[in-house]
Enzyme design. Structure first.
Site, PDB file in Angstrom:
ATOM      1  N   SER A   1       0.839  -1.205   0.000  1.00  0.00           N
ATOM      2  CA  SER A   1       0.000   0.000   0.000  1.00  0.00           C
ATOM      3  C   SER A   1       0.870   1.250   0.000  1.00  0.00           C
ATOM      4  O   SER A   1       2.042   1.206   0.384  1.00  0.00           O
ATOM      5  CB  SER A   1      -0.926  -0.018   1.218  1.00  0.00           C
TER       6      SER A   1
ATOM      7  N   GLU B   1       0.897   5.486   1.004  1.00  0.00           N
ATOM      8  CA  GLU B   1       0.238   6.548   1.783  1.00  0.00           C
ATOM      9  C   GLU B   1       0.527   7.933   1.192  1.00  0.00           C
ATOM     10  O   GLU B   1       1.650   8.221   0.800  1.00  0.00           O
ATOM     11  CB  GLU B   1       0.757   6.477   3.222  1.00  0.00           C
TER      12      GLU B   1
ATOM     13  N   TYR C   1      -4.831  12.400   7.845  1.00  0.00           N
ATOM     14  CA  TYR C   1      -5.868  13.299   8.382  1.00  0.00           C
ATOM     15  C   TYR C   1      -5.234  14.121   9.490  1.00  0.00           C
ATOM     16  O   TYR C   1      -4.579  13.564  10.386  1.00  0.00           O
ATOM     17  CB  TYR C   1      -6.973  12.414   8.968  1.00  0.00           C
TER      18      TYR C   1
ATOM     19  N   ARG D   1      -5.163   7.824  16.984  1.00  0.00           N
ATOM     20  CA  ARG D   1      -5.461   8.868  17.951  1.00  0.00           C
ATOM     21  C   ARG D   1      -5.097  10.226  17.391  1.00  0.00           C
ATOM     22  O   ARG D   1      -5.820  11.206  17.575  1.00  0.00           O
ATOM     23  CB  ARG D   1      -4.651   8.639  19.236  1.00  0.00           C
TER      24      ARG D   1
ATOM     25  N   HIS E   1       6.035   3.796  21.058  1.00  0.00           N
ATOM     26  CA  HIS E   1       5.468   5.130  20.858  1.00  0.00           C
ATOM     27  C   HIS E   1       6.186   6.133  21.777  1.00  0.00           C
ATOM     28  O   HIS E   1       6.445   5.832  22.939  1.00  0.00           O
ATOM     29  CB  HIS E   1       3.954   5.096  21.169  1.00  0.00           C
TER      30      HIS E   1
ATOM     31  N   GLN F   1       4.841   2.401  12.534  1.00  0.00           N
ATOM     32  CA  GLN F   1       5.654   3.598  12.347  1.00  0.00           C
ATOM     33  C   GLN F   1       6.895   3.158  11.587  1.00  0.00           C
ATOM     34  O   GLN F   1       7.303   1.985  11.697  1.00  0.00           O
ATOM     35  CB  GLN F   1       6.042   4.168  13.733  1.00  0.00           C
TER      36      GLN F   1
ATOM     37  N   HIS G   1       3.994  -1.071   3.613  1.00  0.00           N
ATOM     38  CA  HIS G   1       3.194   0.152   3.441  1.00  0.00           C
ATOM     39  C   HIS G   1       4.191   1.290   3.227  1.00  0.00           C
ATOM     40  O   HIS G   1       5.036   1.541   4.095  1.00  0.00           O
ATOM     41  CB  HIS G   1       2.355   0.397   4.703  1.00  0.00           C
TER      42      HIS G   1
HETATM   43  P1  FAD Z   1      -2.840   5.240  20.502  1.00  0.00           P
HETATM   44  O1  FAD Z   1      -2.864   3.826  20.063  1.00  0.00           O
HETATM   45  O2  FAD Z   1      -4.041   5.774  21.203  1.00  0.00           O
HETATM   46  O3  FAD Z   1      -1.561   5.387  21.458  1.00  0.00           O
HETATM   47  C1  FAD Z   1      -1.085   6.679  21.839  1.00  0.00           C
HETATM   48  C2  FAD Z   1      -0.290   6.581  23.152  1.00  0.00           C
HETATM   49  O4  FAD Z   1      -1.191   6.333  24.236  1.00  0.00           O
HETATM   50  C3  FAD Z   1       0.717   5.426  23.210  1.00  0.00           C
HETATM   51  O5  FAD Z   1       1.790   5.873  23.980  1.00  0.00           O
HETATM   52  C4  FAD Z   1      -0.036   4.298  23.913  1.00  0.00           C
HETATM   53  O6  FAD Z   1       0.829   3.418  24.610  1.00  0.00           O
HETATM   54  C5  FAD Z   1      -0.946   5.071  24.859  1.00  0.00           C
HETATM   55  N1  FAD Z   1      -2.276   4.456  25.008  1.00  0.00           N
HETATM   56  C6  FAD Z   1      -3.006   3.893  24.030  1.00  0.00           C
HETATM   57  N2  FAD Z   1      -4.208   3.482  24.494  1.00  0.00           N
HETATM   58  C7  FAD Z   1      -4.235   3.797  25.803  1.00  0.00           C
HETATM   59  C8  FAD Z   1      -5.202   3.644  26.817  1.00  0.00           C
HETATM   60  N3  FAD Z   1      -6.394   3.093  26.559  1.00  0.00           N
HETATM   61  N4  FAD Z   1      -4.889   4.099  28.081  1.00  0.00           N
HETATM   62  C9  FAD Z   1      -3.689   4.660  28.335  1.00  0.00           C
HETATM   63  N5  FAD Z   1      -2.724   4.845  27.384  1.00  0.00           N
HETATM   64  C10 FAD Z   1      -2.994   4.420  26.140  1.00  0.00           C
HETATM   65  N6  FAD Z   1      -1.292  11.152  12.896  1.00  0.00           N
HETATM   66  C11 FAD Z   1      -2.207  12.030  12.408  1.00  0.00           C
HETATM   67  O7  FAD Z   1      -2.505  13.036  13.055  1.00  0.00           O
HETATM   68  N7  FAD Z   1      -2.815  11.807  11.198  1.00  0.00           N
HETATM   69  C12 FAD Z   1      -2.564  10.713  10.454  1.00  0.00           C
HETATM   70  O8  FAD Z   1      -3.122  10.556   9.376  1.00  0.00           O
HETATM   71  C13 FAD Z   1      -1.600   9.763  10.948  1.00  0.00           C
HETATM   72  N8  FAD Z   1      -1.323   8.630  10.276  1.00  0.00           N
HETATM   73  C14 FAD Z   1      -0.490   7.686  10.826  1.00  0.00           C
HETATM   74  C15 FAD Z   1      -0.304   6.474  10.172  1.00  0.00           C
HETATM   75  C16 FAD Z   1       0.510   5.495  10.711  1.00  0.00           C
HETATM   76  C17 FAD Z   1       0.662   4.181   9.989  1.00  0.00           C
HETATM   77  C18 FAD Z   1       1.190   5.727  11.938  1.00  0.00           C
HETATM   78  C19 FAD Z   1       2.100   4.685  12.522  1.00  0.00           C
HETATM   79  C20 FAD Z   1       1.016   6.941  12.588  1.00  0.00           C
HETATM   80  C21 FAD Z   1       0.169   7.927  12.065  1.00  0.00           C
HETATM   81  N9  FAD Z   1      -0.074   9.128  12.714  1.00  0.00           N
HETATM   82  C22 FAD Z   1      -0.980  10.038  12.206  1.00  0.00           C
HETATM   83  C23 FAD Z   1       0.637   9.454  13.959  1.00  0.00           C
HETATM   84  C24 FAD Z   1      -0.183   9.016  15.192  1.00  0.00           C
HETATM   85  O9  FAD Z   1      -1.422   9.663  15.218  1.00  0.00           O
HETATM   86  C25 FAD Z   1       0.655   9.373  16.411  1.00  0.00           C
HETATM   87  O10 FAD Z   1       1.751   8.503  16.496  1.00  0.00           O
HETATM   88  C26 FAD Z   1      -0.115   9.448  17.719  1.00  0.00           C
HETATM   89  O11 FAD Z   1       0.750  10.028  18.695  1.00  0.00           O
HETATM   90  C27 FAD Z   1      -0.566   8.108  18.266  1.00  0.00           C
HETATM   91  O12 FAD Z   1      -1.586   7.578  17.541  1.00  0.00           O
HETATM   92  P2  FAD Z   1      -2.092   6.066  17.814  1.00  0.00           P
HETATM   93  O13 FAD Z   1      -3.253   5.858  16.986  1.00  0.00           O
HETATM   94  O14 FAD Z   1      -0.969   5.139  17.725  1.00  0.00           O
HETATM   95  O15 FAD Z   1      -2.536   6.237  19.358  1.00  0.00           O
END
Ligand code: FAD
Length: 287
Positions: free
Chosen positions: A12, A14, A46, A104, A147, A174, A264
């Protein structure tokens, strides 16, 4: 070596939404070029807090319609209300989008976690499943090198598991420059019962200073020997790209030989750096 071997391989690309009409035209042309390689999907980033909402929507719909390649919007939930997320899900569904990258997002400066209705990606995945059932295939993010805000490897792994338990189908990592960090992560996922396909996210090396800055903020480690070599090229972009291509091709070979279920590519909206890797790796023959 790992259960990732049993998934058929997926590739894929991006993109990020552009700010101008001219940029959007150019991106459509890039997507057309990449579509000829028959990737499994495209995805479009996004901006957290909805900062690119309409541009992401337009880009996703435009690319899918023109290229015929399934295109997944990224949806980062921090700063968006549940209703805003639901409205987007409904809009995508009614426009034949059936895949989402659920994240997130990074907190806009000055905003605390507490003020967001959805605080973590596992809550977003739950909301998507609750509202849209199985309509969307959901990808989530994974961090072989941990992370940057995580307390430690273990807690980050368990938080990753929460997203899988909430209904994620697959993950994209990542980017990283050390294949061992990926293999270690996969082993640890298996040890806690997580066995969804986890696609390595691949960042072609095209510009050292930008890469160094971005890697610092997202927690991707550039190995010392790679950094030193890239630094030594100064402004010699051609040498940076040539060396970068060698390093990344070699890493991808190791990943695929070791059972990675696909790749990806973070294209940064450019076709040629990813296609150079694609050709070196003969990916069209490695499905
Ligand atoms: P989460 O999975 O929520 O994790 C974030 C942090 O919180 C981690 O440290 C985790 O250990 C902790 N955590 C998770 N769940 C919980 C919980 N329930 N309770 C307590 N702690 C918790 N960012 C953008 O803004 N837009 C994008 O389009 C974008 N695309 C991305 C695509 C990919 C493939 C990747 C790898 C990253 C992308 N990012 C993007 C960056 C990403 O949004 C950031 O890395 C962000 O800081 C974390 O997102 P996440 O979805 O991994 O968060």
């Amino acid at each position: 070596m790992n259960t990732q071997n049993r998934f058929s391989r997926r590739y894929s690309f991006e993109f990020f939404p552009t700010k101008t009409d001219a940029g959007a035209e150019k991106l459509l042309a890039t997507a057309q070029t990449l579509a000829a390689y028959e990737p499994d999907f495209f995805s479009v980033t996004y901006g957290a807090g909805g900062s690119t909402r309409s541009r992401t929507v337009d880009t996703v719909l435009g690319i899918q319609q023109q290229s015929g390649v399934p295109t997944a919007p990224h949806l980062s939930c921090i700063g968006d209300s549940k209703q805003e997320v639901i409205d987007l899900l409904d809009h995508y569904r009614s426009n034949n989008i059936n895949r989402i990258v659920a994240l997130r997002g990074d907190l806009p400066s000055g905003m605390g976690l507490a003020s967001s209705e959805l605080r973590y990606a596992n809550e977003l995945v739950s909301l998507i499943r609750e509202h849209s059932g199985d309509h969307f295939e959901i990808e989530v993010a994974a961090y072989p090198e941990v992370h940057p805000q995580a307390n430690n490897f273990e807690s980050d792994l368990l938080n990753f598991k929460r997203k899988v338990e909430a209904g994620a189908d697959a993950a994209i990592t990542q980017y990283f420059f050390n294949a061992d960090s990926y293999f270690h992560f996969i082993e640890r996922c298996e040890s806690v019962g997580v066995d969804i396909p986890i696609m390595p996210g691949i960042m072609p090396i095209t510009n050292f200073s930008k890469l160094a800055r971005f890697s610092e903020s997202c927690g991707a480690e550039i190995p010392r020997w790679v950094r030193k070599q890239l630094e030594s090229y100064g402004d010699d972009i051609e040498s940076i790209q040539k060396f970068g291509e060698e390093v990344i091709t070699e890493m991808c070979e190791r990943l695929l030989d070791g059972g990675a279920p696909g790749l990806h590519f973070y294209t940064l909206n450019q076709a040629s750096p990813s296609l150079a890797l694609w050709d070196n790796l003969k990916l069209s023959e490695r499905r």
